[in-house]
Design an enzyme around this catalytic site. Structure first.
Site, PDB file in Angstrom:
ATOM      1  N   ASP A  37       0.821  -1.227   0.000  1.00 19.68           N
ATOM      2  CA  ASP A  37       0.000   0.000   0.000  1.00 19.68           C
ATOM      3  C   ASP A  37       0.850   1.271   0.000  1.00 19.68           C
ATOM      4  O   ASP A  37       0.319   2.379   0.071  1.00 19.68           O
ATOM      5  CB  ASP A  37      -0.952   0.004   1.213  1.00 19.68           C
ATOM      6  CG  ASP A  37      -0.209  -0.018   2.541  1.00 19.68           C
ATOM      7  OD1 ASP A  37       1.036  -0.007   2.518  1.00 19.68           O
ATOM      8  OD2 ASP A  37      -0.869  -0.047   3.594  1.00 19.68           O
ATOM      9  N   GLN A  96      11.425  25.295  -2.923  1.00 20.65           N
ATOM     10  CA  GLN A  96      10.148  25.881  -2.472  1.00 20.65           C
ATOM     11  C   GLN A  96      10.432  26.724  -1.239  1.00 20.65           C
ATOM     12  O   GLN A  96      10.016  26.416  -0.123  1.00 20.65           O
ATOM     13  CB  GLN A  96       9.152  24.764  -2.196  1.00 20.65           C
ATOM     14  CG  GLN A  96       8.784  24.044  -3.485  1.00 20.65           C
ATOM     15  CD  GLN A  96       7.746  22.974  -3.272  1.00 20.65           C
ATOM     16  OE1 GLN A  96       6.864  23.109  -2.459  1.00 20.65           O
ATOM     17  NE2 GLN A  96       7.868  21.889  -4.017  1.00 20.65           N
ATOM     18  N   HIS A 129      19.969  24.811  -2.337  1.00 22.13           N
ATOM     19  CA  HIS A 129      19.571  25.639  -3.474  1.00 22.13           C
ATOM     20  C   HIS A 129      19.669  27.141  -3.202  1.00 22.13           C
ATOM     21  O   HIS A 129      20.102  27.908  -4.062  1.00 22.13           O
ATOM     22  CB  HIS A 129      18.162  25.273  -3.928  1.00 22.13           C
ATOM     23  CG  HIS A 129      17.696  26.128  -5.050  1.00 22.13           C
ATOM     24  ND1 HIS A 129      18.280  26.082  -6.291  1.00 22.13           N
ATOM     25  CD2 HIS A 129      16.747  27.086  -5.103  1.00 22.13           C
ATOM     26  CE1 HIS A 129      17.682  26.966  -7.073  1.00 22.13           C
ATOM     27  NE2 HIS A 129      16.752  27.583  -6.377  1.00 22.13           N
ATOM     28  N   LYS A 191      18.004  33.330 -17.626  1.00 24.87           N
ATOM     29  CA  LYS A 191      17.033  32.263 -17.871  1.00 24.87           C
ATOM     30  C   LYS A 191      15.660  32.707 -17.367  1.00 24.87           C
ATOM     31  O   LYS A 191      15.577  33.398 -16.356  1.00 24.87           O
ATOM     32  CB  LYS A 191      17.505  31.017 -17.109  1.00 24.87           C
ATOM     33  CG  LYS A 191      16.593  29.815 -17.151  1.00 24.87           C
ATOM     34  CD  LYS A 191      17.168  28.644 -16.348  1.00 24.87           C
ATOM     35  CE  LYS A 191      16.600  28.581 -14.953  1.00 24.87           C
ATOM     36  NZ  LYS A 191      17.063  27.425 -14.176  1.00 24.87           N
ATOM     37  N   ARG A 193      11.931  31.043 -16.239  1.00 19.47           N
ATOM     38  CA  ARG A 193      11.109  29.837 -16.058  1.00 19.47           C
ATOM     39  C   ARG A 193       9.663  30.254 -15.836  1.00 19.47           C
ATOM     40  O   ARG A 193       9.390  31.087 -14.970  1.00 19.47           O
ATOM     41  CB  ARG A 193      11.611  29.031 -14.850  1.00 19.47           C
ATOM     42  CG  ARG A 193      10.895  27.675 -14.732  1.00 19.47           C
ATOM     43  CD  ARG A 193      11.279  26.954 -13.451  1.00 19.47           C
ATOM     44  NE  ARG A 193      12.632  26.431 -13.448  1.00 19.47           N
ATOM     45  CZ  ARG A 193      12.991  25.254 -13.949  1.00 19.47           C
ATOM     46  NH1 ARG A 193      12.098  24.475 -14.512  1.00 19.47           N
ATOM     47  NH2 ARG A 193      14.249  24.852 -13.886  1.00 19.47           N
TER      48      ARG A 193
HETATM   49  C1  R5P Z   1      17.247  26.533 -10.563  1.00 18.93           C
HETATM   50  O1  R5P Z   1      17.333  27.701 -10.227  1.00 18.93           O
HETATM   51  C2  R5P Z   1      18.267  25.485 -10.211  1.00 18.93           C
HETATM   52  O2  R5P Z   1      19.487  26.039  -9.861  1.00 18.93           O
HETATM   53  C3  R5P Z   1      18.436  24.510 -11.345  1.00 18.93           C
HETATM   54  O3  R5P Z   1      18.935  25.194 -12.473  1.00 18.93           O
HETATM   55  C4  R5P Z   1      17.130  23.861 -11.703  1.00 18.93           C
HETATM   56  O4  R5P Z   1      16.407  23.554 -10.560  1.00 18.93           O
HETATM   57  C5  R5P Z   1      17.337  22.612 -12.512  1.00 18.93           C
HETATM   58  O5  R5P Z   1      16.095  22.044 -12.798  1.00 18.93           O
HETATM   59  P1  R5P Z   1      15.820  21.410 -14.221  1.00 18.93           P
HETATM   60  O6  R5P Z   1      16.928  20.427 -14.485  1.00 18.93           O
HETATM   61  O7  R5P Z   1      14.488  20.739 -14.053  1.00 18.93           O
HETATM   62  O8  R5P Z   1      15.770  22.520 -15.212  1.00 18.93           O
END
Ligand code: R5P
Length: 291
Positions: A37, A96, A129, A191, A193
């Site tokens: 489970d 997060q 991170h 970058k 996102r």
């Molecule tokens: C984002 O700010 C992190 O430093 C990484 O660049 C990111 O989390 C990598 O995630 P993914 O491989 O899914 O793009």
């Protein structure tokens, strides 16, 4: 009597054994059984003697199961030691760390509360991170860097006019440190996102990378989306080879294939997460910080 006892969770048993050896400390094995489970049953093979107990467990996928295992081990051993430290080489949920979109929960804060409630007195992690994530844990926490040991590995590789590249501005400091240690220069790409879809785009204009070997430096590679976009962008600008240096290679689903197809020559990561690319050992960095 040994100062420490090291306990390895399922996700980090090899690294935990290495840390125990470096600290000349006893090592205790654990076992994890998953019931049909989905519930897990965790067993520690031995009761730790009076010492500082170090529980080593990364929270890479399966994230919640590995986290629960860590919480369970800590909750058991805090009955035998007043000093239980959690070494979480890869700290999941660290991305997060803020409310990006209204209503989002800062889950790293929840993780901190759970660890504290289980009995963790101190956390040691590697290349978390963000500094914000470390702060949100709200437990005495230390972050160590794997950049030196990663650079040591790259120094042994034959590179043509290497240039360090951060795939985003958030990783600029990391890339700068890497390039200083490697005695070369660095650039950081811009970058974007999409917070809803997770899709990544590179916004930078022309960069001068012609005929140079590039090292894309990041804290973690998960889906590979950031590395794929950065590599495609850099290859268009006629660079030579592209290598990836990261601390945590999660490489979920077919990330490795996508990264290789984009033209990356090799991915080098550390053993905070075991796997094919984990060529660099961080046990020395961790044990030195614990001493
Ligand atoms: C984002 O700010 C992190 O430093 C990484 O660049 C990111 O989390 C990598 O995630 P993914 O491989 O899914 O793009």
């Amino acid at each position: 009597m040994a100062k420490f006892t090291v306990i390895g969770g399922d996700a980090s048993s090899d690294l935990a054994k290495r840390i125990a050896r470096k600290l000349k400390s006893p090592y205790i094995k654990t076992e994890k059984k998953i019931f049909p489970d989905g519930e897990s049953k965790i067993t520690i093979n031995q009761i730790p003697k009076k010492s500082i107990v170090i529980v080593v467990q990364s929270t890479n996928p399966p994230v919640d199961s590995n986290l629960l295992e860590l919480l369970s081990i800590v909750s058991k051993v805090q009955k035998f030691s007043s000093k239980v430290y959690a070494v979480i080489p890869y700290m999941g949920y660290a991305r997060q760390d803020r409310e990006f979109l209204g209503g989002e929960i800062i889950t790293i804060g929840v993780v901190g509360k759970l660890l504290k409630a289980a009995g963790v007195k101190k956390i040691l992690t590697v290349d978390i991170h963000s500094k914000l994530a470390l702060k949100e844990l709200k437990i005495p926490s230390e972050n160590v860097s794997a950049m030196e040991v990663l650079v040591k590995h790259f120094k042994k590789m034959k590179m043509k006019d290497p240039l360090v590249v951060s795939p985003d501005l958030g990783g600029k400091e990391r890339a700068e440190r890497f390039s200083n240690l490697l005695k070369t220069d660095f650039i950081a790409l811009r970058k974007h996102r999409d917070r809803k879809t997770g899709k990544v785009n590179i916004l930078s204009g022309k960069v001068d990378v012609k005929n140079r070997d590039l090292i894309l430096v990041d804290d973690m590679v998960s889906t590979g989306g950031s590395i794929v976009k950065a590599t495609q962008f850099l290859k268009k600008q006629k660079c030579r080879r592209v290598f990836v240096a990261c601390t945590h290679a999660l490489l979920v689903n077919d990330a490795t294939k996508k990264i290789k197809n984009a033209g990356v020559t090799q991915i080098i990561s550390t053993n905070t997460i075991p796997g094919e690319s984990a060529k660099v050992d961080v046990s020395r960095v961790i044990s030195d910080a614990l001493r």
